[in-house]
Design a protein around this motif. Structure first.
Motif, PDB file in Angstrom:
ATOM      1  N   ALA A   1      -0.849  -9.313   8.622  1.00 36.75           N
ATOM      2  CA  ALA A   1      -2.122  -9.885   9.082  1.00 36.75           C
ATOM      3  C   ALA A   1      -2.999  -8.826   9.746  1.00 36.75           C
ATOM      4  N   ALA A   2      -2.390  -7.956  10.535  1.00 42.31           N
ATOM      5  CA  ALA A   2      -3.162  -6.916  11.218  1.00 42.31           C
ATOM      6  C   ALA A   2      -3.767  -5.936  10.221  1.00 42.31           C
ATOM      7  N   TRP A   3      -3.001  -5.526   9.233  1.00 47.15           N
ATOM      8  CA  TRP A   3      -3.529  -4.578   8.250  1.00 47.15           C
ATOM      9  C   TRP A   3      -4.625  -5.196   7.389  1.00 47.15           C
ATOM     10  N   TYR A   4      -4.452  -6.433   6.996  1.00 46.39           N
ATOM     11  CA  TYR A   4      -5.452  -7.063   6.129  1.00 46.39           C
ATOM     12  C   TYR A   4      -6.702  -7.485   6.891  1.00 46.39           C
ATOM     13  N   SER A   5      -6.558  -7.936   8.117  1.00 47.76           N
ATOM     14  CA  SER A   5      -7.732  -8.380   8.876  1.00 47.76           C
ATOM     15  C   SER A   5      -8.378  -7.250   9.662  1.00 47.76           C
ATOM     16  N   GLY A   6      -7.588  -6.243  10.020  1.00 47.48           N
ATOM     17  CA  GLY A   6      -8.086  -5.161  10.864  1.00 47.48           C
ATOM     18  C   GLY A   6      -8.027  -5.504  12.341  1.00 47.48           C
ATOM     19  N   VAL A   7      -7.496  -6.681  12.677  1.00 50.62           N
ATOM     20  CA  VAL A   7      -7.410  -7.151  14.060  1.00 50.62           C
ATOM     21  C   VAL A   7      -5.941  -7.317  14.428  1.00 50.62           C
ATOM     22  N   CYS A   8      -5.581  -6.866  15.626  1.00 51.96           N
ATOM     23  CA  CYS A   8      -4.197  -7.054  16.053  1.00 51.96           C
ATOM     24  C   CYS A   8      -4.160  -7.624  17.465  1.00 51.96           C
ATOM     25  N   ASP A   9      -3.090  -8.370  17.732  1.00 51.30           N
ATOM     26  CA  ASP A   9      -2.875  -8.930  19.062  1.00 51.30           C
ATOM     27  C   ASP A   9      -2.290  -7.863  19.971  1.00 51.30           C
TER      28      ASP A   9
ATOM     29  N   ALA B   1       0.841  -1.193   0.000  1.00 53.35           N
ATOM     30  CA  ALA B   1       0.000   0.000   0.000  1.00 53.35           C
ATOM     31  C   ALA B   1       0.879   1.248   0.000  1.00 53.35           C
ATOM     32  N   GLU B   2       0.284   2.361  -0.322  1.00 49.60           N
ATOM     33  CA  GLU B   2       0.982   3.643  -0.225  1.00 49.60           C
ATOM     34  C   GLU B   2       0.911   4.124   1.224  1.00 49.60           C
ATOM     35  N   PRO B   3       1.990   4.701   1.753  1.00 50.99           N
ATOM     36  CA  PRO B   3       1.956   5.169   3.150  1.00 50.99           C
ATOM     37  C   PRO B   3       0.802   6.143   3.420  1.00 50.99           C
ATOM     38  N   GLY B   4       0.477   6.975   2.453  1.00 50.79           N
ATOM     39  CA  GLY B   4      -0.615   7.930   2.630  1.00 50.79           C
ATOM     40  C   GLY B   4      -1.989   7.279   2.657  1.00 50.79           C
ATOM     41  N   ASP B   5      -2.090   6.047   2.146  1.00 48.10           N
ATOM     42  CA  ASP B   5      -3.361   5.325   2.143  1.00 48.10           C
ATOM     43  C   ASP B   5      -3.620   4.586   3.453  1.00 48.10           C
ATOM     44  N   LEU B   6      -2.612   4.512   4.310  1.00 42.10           N
ATOM     45  CA  LEU B   6      -2.761   3.808   5.585  1.00 42.10           C
ATOM     46  C   LEU B   6      -3.188   4.801   6.662  1.00 42.10           C
ATOM     47  N   ASP B   7      -4.299   4.514   7.294  1.00 43.42           N
ATOM     48  CA  ASP B   7      -4.870   5.389   8.309  1.00 43.42           C
ATOM     49  C   ASP B   7      -3.951   5.486   9.532  1.00 43.42           C
ATOM     50  N   SER B   8      -3.688   6.696   9.970  1.00 41.58           N
ATOM     51  CA  SER B   8      -2.775   6.913  11.102  1.00 41.58           C
ATOM     52  C   SER B   8      -3.324   6.359  12.411  1.00 41.58           C
TER      53      SER B   8
ATOM     54  N   PHE C   1     -12.456  -2.103  10.783  1.00 41.42           N
ATOM     55  CA  PHE C   1     -13.204  -3.122  10.056  1.00 41.42           C
ATOM     56  C   PHE C   1     -13.325  -2.715   8.595  1.00 41.42           C
ATOM     57  N   THR C   2     -13.943  -1.584   8.346  1.00 45.59           N
ATOM     58  CA  THR C   2     -14.132  -1.156   6.959  1.00 45.59           C
ATOM     59  C   THR C   2     -12.824  -0.712   6.314  1.00 45.59           C
ATOM     60  N   GLY C   3     -11.820  -0.360   7.131  1.00 48.65           N
ATOM     61  CA  GLY C   3     -10.532   0.068   6.593  1.00 48.65           C
ATOM     62  C   GLY C   3      -9.527  -1.058   6.419  1.00 48.65           C
ATOM     63  N   ALA C   4      -9.918  -2.293   6.732  1.00 48.31           N
ATOM     64  CA  ALA C   4      -8.996  -3.424   6.579  1.00 48.31           C
ATOM     65  C   ALA C   4      -8.645  -3.593   5.102  1.00 48.31           C
ATOM     66  N   LEU C   5      -7.393  -3.903   4.831  1.00 50.54           N
ATOM     67  CA  LEU C   5      -6.931  -4.009   3.443  1.00 50.54           C
ATOM     68  C   LEU C   5      -7.540  -5.185   2.697  1.00 50.54           C
ATOM     69  N   VAL C   6      -8.151  -6.116   3.410  1.00 46.61           N
ATOM     70  CA  VAL C   6      -8.773  -7.248   2.731  1.00 46.61           C
ATOM     71  C   VAL C   6      -9.862  -6.773   1.770  1.00 46.61           C
TER      72      VAL C   6
ATOM     73  N   LYS D   1     -17.642  -6.156  -0.427  1.00 45.01           N
ATOM     74  CA  LYS D   1     -17.406  -4.937   0.345  1.00 45.01           C
ATOM     75  C   LYS D   1     -17.701  -5.227   1.811  1.00 45.01           C
ATOM     76  N   PRO D   2     -17.302  -4.343   2.718  1.00 48.59           N
ATOM     77  CA  PRO D   2     -17.603  -4.579   4.137  1.00 48.59           C
ATOM     78  C   PRO D   2     -19.112  -4.620   4.371  1.00 48.59           C
ATOM     79  N   PHE D   3     -19.544  -5.437   5.310  1.00 47.98           N
ATOM     80  CA  PHE D   3     -20.956  -5.506   5.648  1.00 47.98           C
ATOM     81  C   PHE D   3     -21.446  -4.131   6.083  1.00 47.98           C
ATOM     82  N   GLY D   4     -22.626  -3.803   5.688  1.00 45.26           N
ATOM     83  CA  GLY D   4     -23.209  -2.534   6.079  1.00 45.26           C
ATOM     84  C   GLY D   4     -22.806  -1.383   5.183  1.00 45.26           C
ATOM     85  N   SER D   5     -21.942  -1.622   4.182  1.00 48.24           N
ATOM     86  CA  SER D   5     -21.572  -0.565   3.248  1.00 48.24           C
ATOM     87  C   SER D   5     -22.470  -0.678   2.022  1.00 48.24           C
ATOM     88  N   CYS D   6     -23.035   0.415   1.630  1.00 49.55           N
ATOM     89  CA  CYS D   6     -23.935   0.425   0.486  1.00 49.55           C
ATOM     90  C   CYS D   6     -23.121   0.340  -0.803  1.00 49.55           C
TER      91      CYS D   6
END
Length: 145
Positions: free
Chosen positions: A96-104, A50-57, A114-119, A127-132
């Motif tokens: 794994a954390a970036w693609y799943s949105g879950v981290c240990d 991904a591009e660094p600017g595309d990753l949410d801070s 959830f909606t920002g996960a790279l998966v 698309k993520p559930f609940g997204s139109c």
């Protein structure tokens, strides 16, 4: 009776100390425990493609805090300082954390996003559930390719 210091021993120890000081051995080595947020975003971008600017801070901060809390800080430093080093599961944990949105974390798993996960970027057919996806009935039309 105390051993006497010979002139030769004094000269050798003086020369050794001079060399050690010149080489910087008198200072303690400074090592970092972890990396900063910008470094983590750059590392994450390199590992995920991904591009660094595309990753949410905020997501990056959550993942970085989680990885640091479970002792992955030194591995992060290693990966940042030497991209060719194998840091075991640290790189896998980041991806794994970036693609799943879950981290240990030290308190268990935490949802970073959830909606920002790279998966969702990798799966162009869903698309993520609940997204139109569009207006009512959009799913009846074939996808544009």
């Amino acid at each position: 009776m105390a051993p006497s210091m010979t002139r030769r021993a004094l000269m050798l120890s003086s020369a050794g100390m001079t060399l050690a000081l010149a080489a910087g051995f008198s200072r303690p080595a400074q090592s970092r425990d972890t990396i900063g947020l910008d470094e983590f975003k750059a590392l994450s971008a390199r590992l995920t493609g991904a591009e660094p600017g595309d990753l949410d801070s905020d997501v990056a901060a959550t993942i970085l805090k989680g990885l640091t809390s479970i002792g992955r800080g030194p591995g992060l430093v290693m990966l940042t300082e030497n991209p060719n080093v194998s840091a075991g599961t640290v790189a896998e944990d980041i991806v794994a954390a970036w693609y799943s949105g879950v981290c240990d974390t030290d308190r268990g798993e935490v949802l970073a996003t959830f909606t920002g996960a790279l998966v969702w970027n990798a799966l162009d057919y869903t698309k993520p559930f609940g997204s139109c996806g569009g207006e009512t009935g959009y799913w009846a039309d074939p996808p544009q390719s």
